[in-house]
Scaffold this motif. Structure first.
Motif, PDB file in Angstrom:
ATOM      1  N   ARG A 131      40.591  46.850  30.411  1.00  0.00           N
ATOM      2  CA  ARG A 131      40.457  47.998  30.235  1.00  0.00           C
ATOM      3  C   ARG A 131      39.226  48.214  29.783  1.00  0.00           C
ATOM      4  NH1 ARG A 131      45.433  51.210  33.829  1.00  0.00           N
ATOM      5  NH2 ARG A 131      46.037  49.238  35.394  1.00  0.00           N
ATOM      6  N   MET A 132      39.550  48.397  28.842  1.00  0.00           N
ATOM      7  CA  MET A 132      38.597  48.928  27.660  1.00  0.00           C
ATOM      8  C   MET A 132      37.321  48.019  28.043  1.00  0.00           C
ATOM      9  SD  MET A 132      40.136  51.651  26.155  1.00  0.00           S
ATOM     10  CE  MET A 132      38.452  51.245  25.430  1.00  0.00           C
TER      11      MET A 132
ATOM     12  N   ALA B 103      33.743  49.469  28.926  1.00  0.00           N
ATOM     13  CA  ALA B 103      33.153  48.965  27.805  1.00  0.00           C
ATOM     14  C   ALA B 103      31.145  48.342  28.597  1.00  0.00           C
ATOM     15  CB  ALA B 103      32.988  47.658  26.750  1.00  0.00           C
ATOM     16  N   THR B 104      32.189  47.466  29.531  1.00  0.00           N
ATOM     17  CA  THR B 104      30.650  46.999  30.560  1.00  0.00           C
ATOM     18  C   THR B 104      30.347  48.429  30.999  1.00  0.00           C
ATOM     19  OG1 THR B 104      31.450  44.957  30.812  1.00  0.00           O
ATOM     20  CG2 THR B 104      30.226  45.505  32.580  1.00  0.00           C
ATOM     21  N   SER B 105      30.735  49.362  32.094  1.00  0.00           N
ATOM     22  CA  SER B 105      30.437  50.598  32.405  1.00  0.00           C
ATOM     23  C   SER B 105      29.495  51.684  31.877  1.00  0.00           C
ATOM     24  CB  SER B 105      31.776  51.069  33.115  1.00  0.00           C
ATOM     25  OG  SER B 105      31.927  50.401  33.776  1.00  0.00           O
ATOM     26  N   LEU B 106      29.877  51.392  30.247  1.00  0.00           N
ATOM     27  CA  LEU B 106      29.011  52.375  29.560  1.00  0.00           C
ATOM     28  C   LEU B 106      27.972  51.580  28.929  1.00  0.00           C
ATOM     29  CD1 LEU B 106      31.627  53.788  26.471  1.00  0.00           C
ATOM     30  CD2 LEU B 106      30.720  54.890  28.702  1.00  0.00           C
TER      31      LEU B 106
ATOM     32  N   ASP C  31      22.506  52.099  30.328  1.00  0.00           N
ATOM     33  CA  ASP C  31      20.875  51.277  31.110  1.00  0.00           C
ATOM     34  C   ASP C  31      20.326  52.151  32.191  1.00  0.00           C
ATOM     35  OD1 ASP C  31      21.198  48.831  29.096  1.00  0.00           O
ATOM     36  OD2 ASP C  31      22.251  47.837  30.958  1.00  0.00           O
ATOM     37  N   ASN C  32      21.488  53.487  32.865  1.00  0.00           N
ATOM     38  CA  ASN C  32      20.676  54.281  33.933  1.00  0.00           C
ATOM     39  C   ASN C  32      20.130  54.990  32.738  1.00  0.00           C
ATOM     40  OD1 ASN C  32      21.619  52.456  35.838  1.00  0.00           O
ATOM     41  ND2 ASN C  32      23.290  52.933  35.671  1.00  0.00           N
TER      42      ASN C  32
ATOM     43  N   LEU D 264      30.469  57.433  22.938  1.00  0.00           N
ATOM     44  CA  LEU D 264      31.439  56.932  23.158  1.00  0.00           C
ATOM     45  C   LEU D 264      31.774  55.076  23.117  1.00  0.00           C
ATOM     46  CD1 LEU D 264      34.240  57.894  25.528  1.00  0.00           C
ATOM     47  CD2 LEU D 264      31.702  57.508  27.376  1.00  0.00           C
ATOM     48  N   SER D 265      30.135  55.059  23.367  1.00  0.00           N
ATOM     49  CA  SER D 265      30.213  53.226  22.959  1.00  0.00           C
ATOM     50  C   SER D 265      30.739  52.645  21.337  1.00  0.00           C
ATOM     51  CB  SER D 265      29.553  52.950  23.164  1.00  0.00           C
ATOM     52  OG  SER D 265      28.647  52.913  24.026  1.00  0.00           O
TER      53      SER D 265
END
Length: 468
Positions: A114-115, A119-122, A127-128, A188-189
Motif C-alpha cells: 500500500r505504501m 508513493a505512486t499516488s503522491l 505532477d498534477n 509527505l513523500s
C-alpha cells in the motif's frame, strides 16, 4: 581294626585265608573306585550348590533390580505424561501465536504494498500540482497582459481591467497554494519514502517470522511426537517389567525347592562318601588281618620288600644322627617353609637336604624291583614328601598341570592315603587309591607302606606305589 603284630609272621599258608585276602583285595579295589566316583560327585554337587546359591542370589537381585526399574519406569511414565501435556499445550500456543504472527506479517507485507501505491499516488499528485502551478503562472501572465490592454483602452477598458486584476490575484493565490501543496507533498513523500524503507525491512522480517513460525510449529510437532513415542515406550517397558516380576516370582519357589533338593542330595552323597571311606578302612583291615592270619597274597613279595627298605631308611637316619650329618631335632622338625613362585606349592624342611642325600639310594633301587612299581618315597606324619624319585623331581616350569605330574618332590600330600601311610606304625599298610596325575587324570594304584623308626621314635613311613 589293624591286626596285632603277633599274627604277621604266620608260619603256614591257609588256603581259606588266601582266598579271603584275594576277595579283600578285589573289594578294596572296587570300594576305592566307588569312593573316587563319590568323591568326584560330592565335589561336583558342592560346586552345583555354590552355583545354585549364586543363581538364587542373582534371582533375588533381579527381583530387587526389576522392582527398582518398575518404580523408575512409573516415575518416567508420569513425567512423560505431564511433559506430553505441557508440550501439546505449548504446541497449541505456539501454533496460535504463529498464526497471529503470520496474520501480522501478512498485514505488514500488505502495508508495504500500500505504501508503494501511496508513493505512486503522491507522485501523480505532485505532477498534477506542478501542472496547476504552471497554469497559474500562465494565467498570471495573461492577467498582466489584460491589465496592460485595459489601461490602453482607457475608460472603456476599465471594467475589463478590474476583471484582469481579479484574475491576477486568483492566479497568485493559486500559485501560492500550489507552492504550499508542493512543500506538503515533498514532506509527505519524504515520510512515505522512509515508511517504504521501514516497511520493506519489516516486510523482510515478517517473511522470516512466517518461516520461523512454520519451522517452530514443525519442530514442536516433532517434539510432541517424540514425547508421545517415549511415553508409549515407557508404558510398554513398564508392562514388560511387570511380566518379568511375575516370572521371577513364579520361578523363585522352584529355585528354592531345587536348592532344598540339591542340598539334600549333596548331604546324602557326602554321607555316602564318608561311609565308603570307612568301608575302605574296613576292607584294608580285612586284607591285612587275613595276611597276618596266614593268607597268601600276590602282594606278599612287595610287603616283604617294602619292610626291608623301610628298615634300611631307619638305619640311614640313625647313622646320620650318630655321624653328625643331621641332628635329631632337625630330623624330627615339622616346620615347612614355602618356596616362592612354585605351583603347586613346594616346601623346604630342616631335614630336606639330608634326605636328598641319603634316600635316593634306597628309593631308586625299589623302582627296579618290579615293573609294576611306579614310585617309592618317604613321607612324614603330616604328609610332607621331601625327596621323590628322580623322574618325579624335575624343576618346575610355567605349566601347573605339568608341574603336578613331574615336580612331586618337596610337596605336601596330606590326603587320606598319604596321612595314613605317614602315621601308620603297624608292620605294613596296604591301601588302594586313585592317584591324581594332574590335568584331571587318575590312575588306580596300590599304596604299600611300612613305618620308619629312628631309635624307637616314629619318623614317618616308606611308601611304595605300584599298579594292579
Amino acid at each position: 581294626m589293624i591286626p596285632n603284630p603277633e599274627f604277621t609272621d604266620a608260619q603256614s599258608t591257609d588256603p581259606r585265608m588266601t582266598k579271603l585276602a584275594e576277595y579283600a583285595g578285589r573289594l578294596g579295589f572296587e570300594v576305592v573306585d566307588i569312593a573316587g566316583f563319590l568323591d568326584s560327585v560330592d565335589q561336583q554337587s558342592q560346586r552345583q550348590l555354590s552355583v545354585l546359591g549364586r543363581v538364587q542370589t542373582s534371582a533375588s537381585e533381579v527381583m530387587t533390580a526389576n522392582g527398582a526399574v518398575r518404580d523408575a519406569l512409573g516415575r518416567v511414565t508420569d513425567i512423560t505424561s505431564r511433559t506430553l501435556e505441557r508440550v501439546e499445550g505449548s504446541v497449541a500456543f505456539v501454533r496460535e501465536t504463529g498464526q497471529k504472527s503470520q496474520t501480522v506479517a501478512s498485514w505488514v507485507k500488505e502495508l508495504a504494498a500500500r505504501m508503494e501505491r501511496v508513493a505512486t499516488s503522491l507522485e501523480a499528485v505532485e505532477d498534477n500540482n506542478a501542472n496547476i502551478a504552471d497554469i497559474a503562472r500562465q494565467v498570471n501572465i495573461l492577467a498582466i497582459n489584460a491589465k496592460i490592454e485595459a489601461a490602453r483602452a482607457g475608460d472603456s477598458g476599465r471594467g475589463f481591467g478590474v476583471v484582469a486584476e481579479a484574475i491576477n490575484e486568483l492566479s497568485q493565490k493559486t500559485a501560492r497554494a500550489a507552492e504550499g501543496i508542493e512543500e506538503n507533498i515533498e514532506t509527505l513523500s519524504s515520510w512515505v519514502g522512509r515508511l517504504r524503507e521501514e516497511a520493506s525491512g519489516v516486510s523482510n522480517d515478517a517473511s522470516h517470522v512466517i518461516e520461523s513460525s512454520v519451522e517452530a510449529d514443525r519442530a514442536l510437532t516433532e517434539i510432541a511426537q517424540g514425547v508421545q513415542e517415549t511415553h508409549g515406550a515407557t508404558r510398554v517397558m513398564e508392562a514388560e517389567a511387570d511380566k518379568v516380576q511375575q516370572a521371577v516370582e513364579a520361578f523363585q519357589p522352584a529355585f528354592d525347592e531345587i536348592g532344598k533338593s540339591a542340598r539334600g542330595t549333596a548331604d546324602g552323597i557326602h554321607v555316602a562318601n564318608t561311609r565308603v571311606e570307612k568301608l575302605i578302612d574296613t576292607s584294608e583291615t580285612i586284607f591285612q588281618t587275613t595276611v597276618a592270619l596266614g593268607g597268601a597274597s600276590e602282594d606278599q613279595g612287595f610287603i616283604s620288600r617294602v619292610k626291608e627298605a623301610a628298615a634300611q631308611v631307619s638305619d640311614l637316619f640313625t647313622i646320620g644322627i650318630k655321624n653328625g650329618r643331621i641332628s635329631r631335632a632337625d630330623l624330627f622338625d615339622r616346620t615347612y617353609t614355602p618356596l616362592a613362585g612354585t605351583d603347586p606349592a613346594q616346601h623346604m624342611a630342616r631335614f630336606t637336604g639330608f634326605t636328598d642325600e641319603v634316600l635316593p639310594a634306597v628309593q631308586e633301587a625299589m623302582l627296579a624291583f618290579d615293573p609294576k612299581v611306579v614310585f617309592c618315597v618317604a613321607i612324614d606324619p603330616n604328609g610332607y614328601l621331601p625327596t621323590h624319585n628322580k623322574k618325579f623331581s624335575q624343576p618346575q616350569g610355567k605349566d601347573p598341570a605339568w608341574n603336578a605330574a613331574n615336580s612331586r618332590n618337596r610337596r605336601m600330600f596330606n590326603d587320606r592315603v598319604g596321612l595314613k601311610a605317614g602315621r601308620n606304625t603297624e608292620p605294613f599298610l596296604l591301601q588302594v587309591y586313585r592317584r591324581d596325575m594332574g590335568a584331571g587324570k587318575f590312575v588306580m594304584m596300590k599304596d604299600l607302606s611300612a613305618p620308619i623308626f629312628v631309635d624307637g621314635q616314629h619318623w614317618g613311613g616308606l611308601r611304595l606305589g605300584y599298579t594292579f
